[in-house]
Design a protein around this motif. Structure first.
Motif, mmCIF file in Angstrom:
data_model
loop_
_atom_site.group_PDB
_atom_site.id
_atom_site.type_symbol
_atom_site.label_atom_id
_atom_site.label_comp_id
_atom_site.label_asym_id
_atom_site.label_seq_id
_atom_site.Cartn_x
_atom_site.Cartn_y
_atom_site.Cartn_z
ATOM 1 N N THR A 1 9.638 7.570 75.753
ATOM 2 C CA THR A 1 9.519 8.478 74.613
ATOM 3 C C THR A 1 9.194 9.869 75.126
ATOM 4 O O THR A 1 8.204 10.064 75.846
ATOM 5 C CB THR A 1 8.415 8.012 73.644
ATOM 6 N N ILE B 1 18.688 8.432 72.871
ATOM 7 C CA ILE B 1 18.621 8.171 71.431
ATOM 8 C C ILE B 1 18.336 9.500 70.731
ATOM 9 O O ILE B 1 17.383 10.212 71.071
ATOM 10 C CB ILE B 1 17.524 7.151 71.105
ATOM 11 N N TYR B 2 19.178 9.793 69.759
ATOM 12 C CA TYR B 2 19.064 11.078 69.044
ATOM 13 C C TYR B 2 18.380 10.881 67.690
ATOM 14 O O TYR B 2 18.620 9.896 66.996
ATOM 15 C CB TYR B 2 20.444 11.678 68.818
ATOM 16 N N GLU B 3 17.540 11.873 67.314
ATOM 17 C CA GLU B 3 16.968 11.958 65.968
ATOM 18 C C GLU B 3 17.074 13.417 65.527
ATOM 19 O O GLU B 3 16.551 14.307 66.201
ATOM 20 C CB GLU B 3 15.506 11.512 65.955
ATOM 21 N N ASN B 4 17.803 13.600 64.439
ATOM 22 C CA ASN B 4 18.032 14.952 63.911
ATOM 23 C C ASN B 4 18.709 15.853 64.946
ATOM 24 O O ASN B 4 18.370 17.039 65.086
ATOM 25 C CB ASN B 4 16.716 15.588 63.443
ATOM 26 N N GLU C 1 18.514 15.745 68.108
ATOM 27 C CA GLU C 1 17.778 15.962 69.342
ATOM 28 C C GLU C 1 17.467 14.618 70.013
ATOM 29 O O GLU C 1 17.258 13.609 69.350
ATOM 30 C CB GLU C 1 16.467 16.708 69.075
ATOM 31 N N ILE C 2 17.406 14.665 71.341
ATOM 32 C CA ILE C 2 17.095 13.444 72.097
ATOM 33 C C ILE C 2 15.595 13.223 72.029
ATOM 34 O O ILE C 2 14.798 14.080 72.426
ATOM 35 C CB ILE C 2 17.545 13.568 73.559
ATOM 36 N N THR C 3 15.243 12.056 71.495
ATOM 37 C CA THR C 3 13.819 11.745 71.373
ATOM 38 C C THR C 3 13.402 10.600 72.311
ATOM 39 O O THR C 3 12.226 10.510 72.683
ATOM 40 C CB THR C 3 13.474 11.340 69.937
ATOM 41 N N LYS C 4 14.370 9.757 72.663
ATOM 42 C CA LYS C 4 14.047 8.593 73.484
ATOM 43 C C LYS C 4 15.194 8.285 74.451
ATOM 44 O O LYS C 4 16.328 8.693 74.250
ATOM 45 C CB LYS C 4 13.803 7.354 72.612
ATOM 46 N N GLU D 1 11.798 1.580 77.865
ATOM 47 C CA GLU D 1 11.870 2.615 76.816
ATOM 48 C C GLU D 1 10.991 3.798 77.223
ATOM 49 O O GLU D 1 9.855 3.634 77.663
ATOM 50 C CB GLU D 1 11.371 2.029 75.498
#
Length: 613
Positions: free
Chosen positions: A148, A227-230, A232-235, A146
Motif C-alpha cells: 500500500t 491497482i488504480y483508485e480514482n 491514481e495508483i494506490t496499491k 500486497e
C-alpha cells in the motif's frame, strides 16, 4: 595382458565418483570405490569381506527382506534405506544390478549408492507445502503479496513467507523484501520493476533468484500489478511462486540437450533424424561434410534431393519399414551414391522415433563410412587370389619340369638306343637328325620353362599368340621315337592359320601330354590313330585331339578324370599327373577342357583356348 586389464579396471573402480561396491554371491564385499568407503565411513581393510547386510545396518525386518530380494534379482532394482550415524539419520538410495564375467556368468551384484538425505528433506518439505496448498484456494497455491503506497506497508501471505523461510509472524518492509533478492542482477531487476510499477503503472512477471532467511538460493517467479483508485495508483498486488525445481530441471534439460548436441555434432559417424516423410530434421557435422553442404541446405530435404534415385528409393523403403514395424535396422551394409556419382560403403543403423503415444513419427539414422575397410578387404582378397595363382603356377612349373623333361629324356634314350643298334649309315644319319631336332626342342622347352619362372611373380599369365599347327609339329618331333616305336599314325588336320593365346610352355605341355596319353592307352588290337583338329569360335579356339584307344568308362570315373594321381587302366607307366597338369594350365589361362569317351572306341579331348590376353 588380462592382468593389466584387471588392474586397470580395479583402478577405474577405485576412482568412480559414484559410490560403487561389488558384492559376491555370499553378499560379501569384494571390491569398492573410495567414494563408497566415504559414505559408509570405512577403510579399505575393514570393508573387504564384510556382509553387505550388516553394513546397511537396518533393524527394520521388511527392509532387510527387500534388501535380500534386491541381491537375488537378476535385473536392475532400486532400494531406499536408512543408516544411523553420529549426525543422526542418513537416507541412502542404492541401485542393484547383476555382476557378470566375460562368459555372462553371474558373479554377484553391483551396488551404487547415493546419499539422498537432502532429497528426502526436500520431499518432506514439498509434501508439507502440498498439504497446505490443497486446503487453500487457487491463489493460496501461489504466494501473494500486497503493498500500500499510502502506508508503505508490505504484506506477505503465509506461502510467500514459507518460500522466504521466515517465521509466520515476520512483517517485512519494502527494503527488507528487496534485500532477499540475490545481490546483482536479481536485486537490481526487482528494484527497477517495482519502481516502474509505482511510477509508470507497468505490470511485471519475472524469474529471479532470492536468498532465503536460511541462506538458500531459490529461483522464484515474482509478479506485480498496479491497482488504480480514482485514476491514481494506490496499491501493488502480486504473486510469488517458488520455481526453483522447475528452473533446475529446465537447466538440466538444457545442459543435457547441449551435451547431446555436442556429442552428436562431434561423433566421427554420420548422424541424422528424419520425420515421417523422410525429410531430414537434424544432421551432424559428419553428415554435412559427407553431403558437402551446410545444415541449413540439408534440413527439410529427402534422400531423393541428395542421392541417386535408386539408392534414395531403397532408403525410403527402409524408413517406412522401420516406422511400420518398430524394428530397428542395425549395422546393415549399404552403398550410398550421391548425385555426382560418388560411391561410399556404409554400415547403417535406423531406429524408430516414438512419441509418448507410442506412435512412430520418424527415424534416427547413423552411418559409419567403411569404404576404406571394404578397400582393405578387396586388397586382401586380391592378395589371396594372387597367392592362389602363384601357388598353382609353382605346382604347374614343378610338374612341367618333372613330366616334360622326362619325356625329352625318354626320347633321347630311345634315339640313342636306335643309333647304337643301327648299322645302316643312312639310317644313322636320319637318327642323328632326329637327335638334333630333339636337342633343339629340349633347349626350347628349357627356354619356355625359364619364361615361366620369369612370369611367376605376375598374376597375369604372359600369354602369346602361338601358331597351333607349328606347335603340334614341334611336339611330334620331340615324340618322334615314341610315335615311330608304337607305329602311331598322327593326322594333323589343324589349319596353318589358327593361332591361340597361350603360355608357350603350357601349350607344349598340353599337346605333349594329350599325345603321350593317346599312345599309352592305345588299343593293342588295332593300329593307333590320333587326329588333331581345331576351329575358331567367338571368344577363342576349340582344339580337339581324338584317338581310337581303349577309352574311359565315364560312368565309373567321370568325376575323377582330372584328379591328381588318378589312373584308369593298368598301365605301369601311368602316373596320374598329365591330365591334372594340363587342366590347371588351361584354367590358369582362362580356358577349359572336357572329354568324350567310350570304352573300346576311343577318347576325344576338347580344349578351349580363350582369346583374351
Amino acid at each position: 595382458m588380462k592382468t593389466i586389464e584387471k588392474v586397470h579396471s580395479r583402478y577405474l573402480l577405485k576412482q568412480l565418483p559414484k559410490a560403487t561396491v561389488l558384492v559376491n554371491k555370499n553378499h560379501e564385499v569384494f571390491d569398492f570405490s573410495d567414494s563408497w568407503l566415504t559414505i559408509f565411513n570405512l577403510n579399505a581393510n575393514d570393508a573387504k569381506g564384510v556382509s553387505i547386510l550388516q553394513l546397511f545396518n537396518n533393524d527394520n525386518n521388511s527392509d532387510q527382506k527387500q534388501l535380500k530380494n534386491c541381491l537375488l534379482e537378476n535385473g536392475t532394482t532400486t532400494l531406499r534405506h536408512k543408516k544411523q550415524n553420529n549426525q543422526g539419520e542418513q537416507w541412502l538410495e542404492s541401485m542393484f544390478a547383476p555382476w557378470f564375467d566375460e562368459k555372462e556368468n553371474v558373479l554377484g551384484t553391483i551396488i551404487q549408492t547415493t546419499d539422498i538425505s537432502e532429497e528426502i528433506k526436500k520431499e518432506q518439505e514439498l509434501k508439507r507445502i502440498k498439504t497446505l496448498l490443497q486446503a487453500k484456494s487457487e491463489i493460496a497455491k501461489v504466494g501473494s503479496w500486497e503493498y500500500t503506497l499510502a502506508t508503505e506497508k508490505l504484506i506477505w501471505c503465509e506461502v510467500t513467507k514459507r518460500i522466504h523461510h521466515v517465521d509466520d509472524d515476520f512483517e517485512p518492509s519494502v527494503n527488507e523484501g528487496i534485500e532477499f533478492y540475490k545481490q546483482g542482477y536479481s536485486r537490481n531487476k526487482i528494484s527497477m520493476l517495482f519502481h516502474k510499477a509505482i511510477q509508470d503503472g507497468i505490470a511485471f512477471n519475472e524469474r529471479l533468484i532470492i536468498l532465503t532467511a536460511t541462506g538458500e538460493e531459490r529461483w522464484v517467479m515474482a509478479g506485480g500489478k498496479p491497482i488504480y483508485e480514482n485514476g491514481e495508483i494506490t496499491k501493488l498486488l502480486g504473486t510469488f511462486q517458488d520455481i526453483h525445481d522447475q528452473v533446475i530441471a529446465e537447466t538440466k534439460i538444457k545442459e543435457s540437450k547441449q551435451l547431446l548436441t555436442t556429442l552428436i555434432e562431434n561423433l566421427p559417424i554420420n548422424v541424422f533424424l528424419k520425420d515421417k516423410d523422410s525429410k531430414k530434421i537434424l544432421v551432424n557435422r559428419s553428415e554435412c561434410e559427407y553431403i558437402g553442404a551446410d545444415a541449413d541446405e540439408i534440413l527439410g530435404k529427402t534422400d531423393f534431393d541428395l542421392y541417386d534415385k535408386e539408392v534414395a528409393q531403397i532408403s525410403r523403403d527402409e524408413d517406412l519399414e522401420v516406422m511400420r514395424t518398430f524394428k530397428s535396422i542395425l549395422g546393415k551394409e549399404t552403398i550410398s551414391v550421391k548425385k555426382d556419382g560418388t560411391t561410399t560403403n556404409f554400415l547403417t543403423s535406423k531406429i524408430p522415433l516414438v512419441n509418448l503415444e507410442g506412435q512412430a513419427y520418424g527415424i534416427i539414422g547413423m552411418s559409419m563410412d567403411i569404404t576404406h575397410i571394404k578397400q582393405k578387404e578387396d586388397e586382401l582378397r586380391n592378395l589371396i587370389n594372387i597367392t592362389a595363382v602363384q601357388n598353382k603356377k609353382l605346382v604347374n612349373f614343378a610338374h612341367i619340369v618333372s613330366h616334360n623333361l622326362r619325356s625329352h629324356t625318354a626320347n633321347f634314350s630311345m634315339l640313342l638306343d636306335f643309333l647304337v643298334k643301327e648299322n645302316d649309315e643312312k639310317e644313322k644319319e636320319r637318327i642323328m637328325e632326329m637327335l638334333l631336332h630333339a636337342s633343339d626342342n629340349l633347349l626350347e622347352t628349357l627356354e619356355n620353362l625359364n619364361e615361366v619362372v620369369e612370369i611367376s611373380t605376375n598374376i597375369n599369365l604372359d600369354k602369346k599368340s602361338l601358331n597351333l599347327n607349328e606347335s603340334i609339329i614341334k611336339v611330334q618331333q620331340n615324340l618322334s621315337a615314341l610315335l615311330q616305336n608304337n607305329q602311331v599314325e598322327v593326322i594333323n588336320a589343324v589349319s596353318k592359320d589358327i593361332n591361340v593365346m597361350c603360355v608357350p610352355a603350357y601349350l607344349e605341355s598340353i599337346i605333349l601330354n594329350l599325345l603321350t596319353n593317346a599312345v599309352k592307352y592305345k588299343d593293342p588290337n588295332r593300329k593307333t590313330k590320333i587326329e588333331l583338329r581345331a576351329e575358331k569360335q567367338d571368344k577363342g579356339v576349340l582344339f580337339r585331339i581324338s584317338d581310337n584307344g581303349l577309352g574311359i568308362d565315364l560312368t565309373r570315373y567321370g568325376g575323377k578324370i582330372f584328379g591328381m594321381y588318378k589312373t584308369f587302366h593298368n598301365n605301369k607307366d601311368a602316373r596320374g599327373l598329365g591330365l591334372y597338369i594340363i587342366k590347371n594350365q588351361i584354367e590358369a589361362m582362362g580356358g577349359n577342357i572336357s572329354l568324350k569317351s567310350e570304352v573300346g572306341k576311343g577318347t576325344t579331348f576338347n580344349v578351349f583356348f580363350n582369346d583374351q590376353s
